[in-house]
Design a protein around this motif. Structure first.
Motif, PDB file in Angstrom:
ATOM      1  N   SER A 259      90.795  89.714  39.575  1.00 51.84           N
ATOM      2  CA  SER A 259      90.464  91.292  39.580  1.00 51.84           C
ATOM      3  C   SER A 259      90.813  91.896  38.443  1.00 51.84           C
ATOM      4  O   SER A 259      90.285  93.013  38.168  1.00 51.84           O
ATOM      5  CB  SER A 259      91.195  91.796  40.499  1.00 51.84           C
ATOM      6  OG  SER A 259      92.665  91.505  40.260  1.00 51.84           O
TER       7      SER A 259
ATOM      8  N   ASP B 116      91.657  81.713  30.775  1.00 51.42           N
ATOM      9  CA  ASP B 116      91.305  80.881  31.511  1.00 51.42           C
ATOM     10  C   ASP B 116      89.936  81.107  31.675  1.00 51.42           C
ATOM     11  O   ASP B 116      89.389  81.962  31.767  1.00 51.42           O
ATOM     12  CB  ASP B 116      92.086  80.482  32.658  1.00 51.42           C
ATOM     13  CG  ASP B 116      91.847  81.335  33.665  1.00 51.42           C
ATOM     14  OD1 ASP B 116      91.739  82.513  33.584  1.00 51.42           O
ATOM     15  OD2 ASP B 116      92.171  80.835  35.158  1.00 51.42           O
TER      16      ASP B 116
ATOM     17  N   CYS C   8      96.604  82.261  34.784  1.00 48.89           N
ATOM     18  CA  CYS C   8      95.883  81.787  33.966  1.00 48.89           C
ATOM     19  C   CYS C   8      95.258  80.576  34.894  1.00 48.89           C
ATOM     20  O   CYS C   8      94.995  80.944  36.189  1.00 48.89           O
ATOM     21  CB  CYS C   8      96.209  81.120  32.853  1.00 48.89           C
ATOM     22  SG  CYS C   8      96.939  82.287  31.635  1.00 48.89           S
TER      23      CYS C   8
HETATM   24  O1  LIG Z   1      89.857  82.549  36.690  1.00 46.38           O
HETATM   25  C1  LIG Z   1      90.843  82.861  37.593  1.00 46.38           C
HETATM   26  O2  LIG Z   1      91.107  82.297  38.729  1.00 46.38           O
HETATM   27  C2  LIG Z   1      91.864  83.729  37.128  1.00 46.38           C
HETATM   28  O3  LIG Z   1      92.095  83.834  35.662  1.00 46.38           O
HETATM   29  C3  LIG Z   1      93.172  83.684  37.950  1.00 46.38           C
HETATM   30  O4  LIG Z   1      94.424  83.283  37.027  1.00 46.38           O
HETATM   31  C4  LIG Z   1      93.386  85.095  38.290  1.00 46.38           C
HETATM   32  O5  LIG Z   1      93.833  86.006  37.361  1.00 46.38           O
HETATM   33  C5  LIG Z   1      94.265  85.103  39.257  1.00 46.38           C
HETATM   34  O6  LIG Z   1      94.185  84.074  40.474  1.00 46.38           O
HETATM   35  C6  LIG Z   1      94.763  86.472  40.227  1.00 46.38           C
HETATM   36  O7  LIG Z   1      93.490  86.771  40.599  1.00 46.38           O
HETATM   37  P1  LIG Z   1      93.352  88.315  41.351  1.00 46.38           P
HETATM   38  O8  LIG Z   1      93.810  89.122  40.373  1.00 46.38           O
HETATM   39  O9  LIG Z   1      91.859  88.083  41.754  1.00 46.38           O
HETATM   40  O10 LIG Z   1      94.173  88.137  42.666  1.00 46.38           O
END
Ligand SMILES: O=C(O)[C@H](O)[C@@H](O)[C@H](O)[C@H](O)COP(=O)(O)O
Length: 262
Positions: free
Chosen positions: A46, A76, A160
């Motif tokens: 998000s 990531d 990440c």
């Molecule tokens: O590419 C990815 O999957 C993200 O970098 C991951 O680390 C994400 O930041 C978290 O899963 C939180 O995701 P939300 O903010 O959507 O909950």
């Protein structure tokens, strides 16, 4: 012992975006004073949407974003083509890059090299080389230091593509790591290692919504939570870390949050 991480809580998305904007502007301005370039690492999830709102909608005349001095890296990234629906690059492009008015300049962006979609070790090594060439020779810099890392927090405490209990959390040498069995799809990704993800001059987490309240309690209110990837970054980077959350995400939390402003 340093100071604990900062936890800033906002009533809603507009307030959070305004707070995040101030934080990013401060980080930009001190980076530009330091070395005339602003190196930022961003996650997916998000975060790009919230960041886009902060940068491009929450302008209240508080300062100038100098995107032509920005270098944008990926904390990531999923091993998919850059126009794929799972691509973090695509998300950042659509939510931020494509919307920047031309008079604010264009950031220099460092996506993954899609030549290596079938060899994620090579993709990680190549991305590490990109960091080496941007941050200085590997020999002279033990770890690249981002001016700002903007990260998300998964409901399991991952950040990440560093997941709870993963052997990747023990990596001490590599800057960028491949992962082929991510519990969150898609399975093949690359990620900054924990030492690099903890090494930003500033590290901002964004976590919103009631779906995050249980993991927030674990990370901030329990000893075990300190072993989760987000908790480990809190412990290593301490007051260099700032969390931007909304009220539903901290419902029932004991750790003190500063409400409404930085
Ligand atoms: O590419 C990815 O999957 C993200 O970098 C991951 O680390 C994400 O930041 C978290 O899963 C939180 O995701 P939300 O903010 O959507 O909950």
């Amino acid at each position: 012992m340093g100071k604990p991480p900062n936890l800033y809580a906002f009533q809603g998305a507009d307030e959070l975006a305004a707070g995040l904007r101030t934080y990013v502007l401060d980080a930009q301005n001190s980076a530009l004073e330091r070395h005339d370039v602003f190196r930022v690492g961003v996650s997916g999830g998000s975060l790009p949407k919230v960041l886009g709102k902060a940068l491009l909608e929450a302008n209240n005349g508080d300062g100038k974003l100098q995107f032509d001095k920005w270098e944008v890296f990926f904390a990531d990234e999923r091993a998919v083509p850059l126009d794929h629906e799972d691509s973090n690059y695509r998300l950042v492009k659509e939510e931020i890059l494509d919307k920047i008015p031309s008079e604010l300049g264009k950031p220099k962006v460092y996506p993954i090299d899609v030549k290596y979609l079938d060899d994620i070790q090579e993709m990680a090594d190549q991305y590490e080389q990109t960091l080496v060439s941007c941050f200085a020779a590997r020999d002279s810099v033990r770890l690249p230091m981002f001016d700002l890392l903007l990260l998300g927090c998964g409901p399991d405490g991952h950040t990440c593509s560093l997941f709870p209990g993963s052997p990747l959390l023990r990596e001490t040498d590599a800057w960028v790591l491949p992962i082929s069995d991510s519990p969150k799809p898609p399975p093949k990704r690359i990620t900054l290692s924990l030492p690099v993800a903890s090494h930003g001059i500033k590290i901002g987490f964004v976590a919103t919504g009631g779906g995050k309240k249980e993991i927030m309690k674990q990370i901030f209110d329990t000893e075990e939570g300190h072993q989760l990837p987000c908790g480990l970054i809190n412990s290593f980077a301490q007051e260099r870390v700032s969390w931007f959350v909304d009220y539903p995400a901290i419902e029932g939390l004991s750790f003190p949050a500063r409400r409404g402003s930085l």
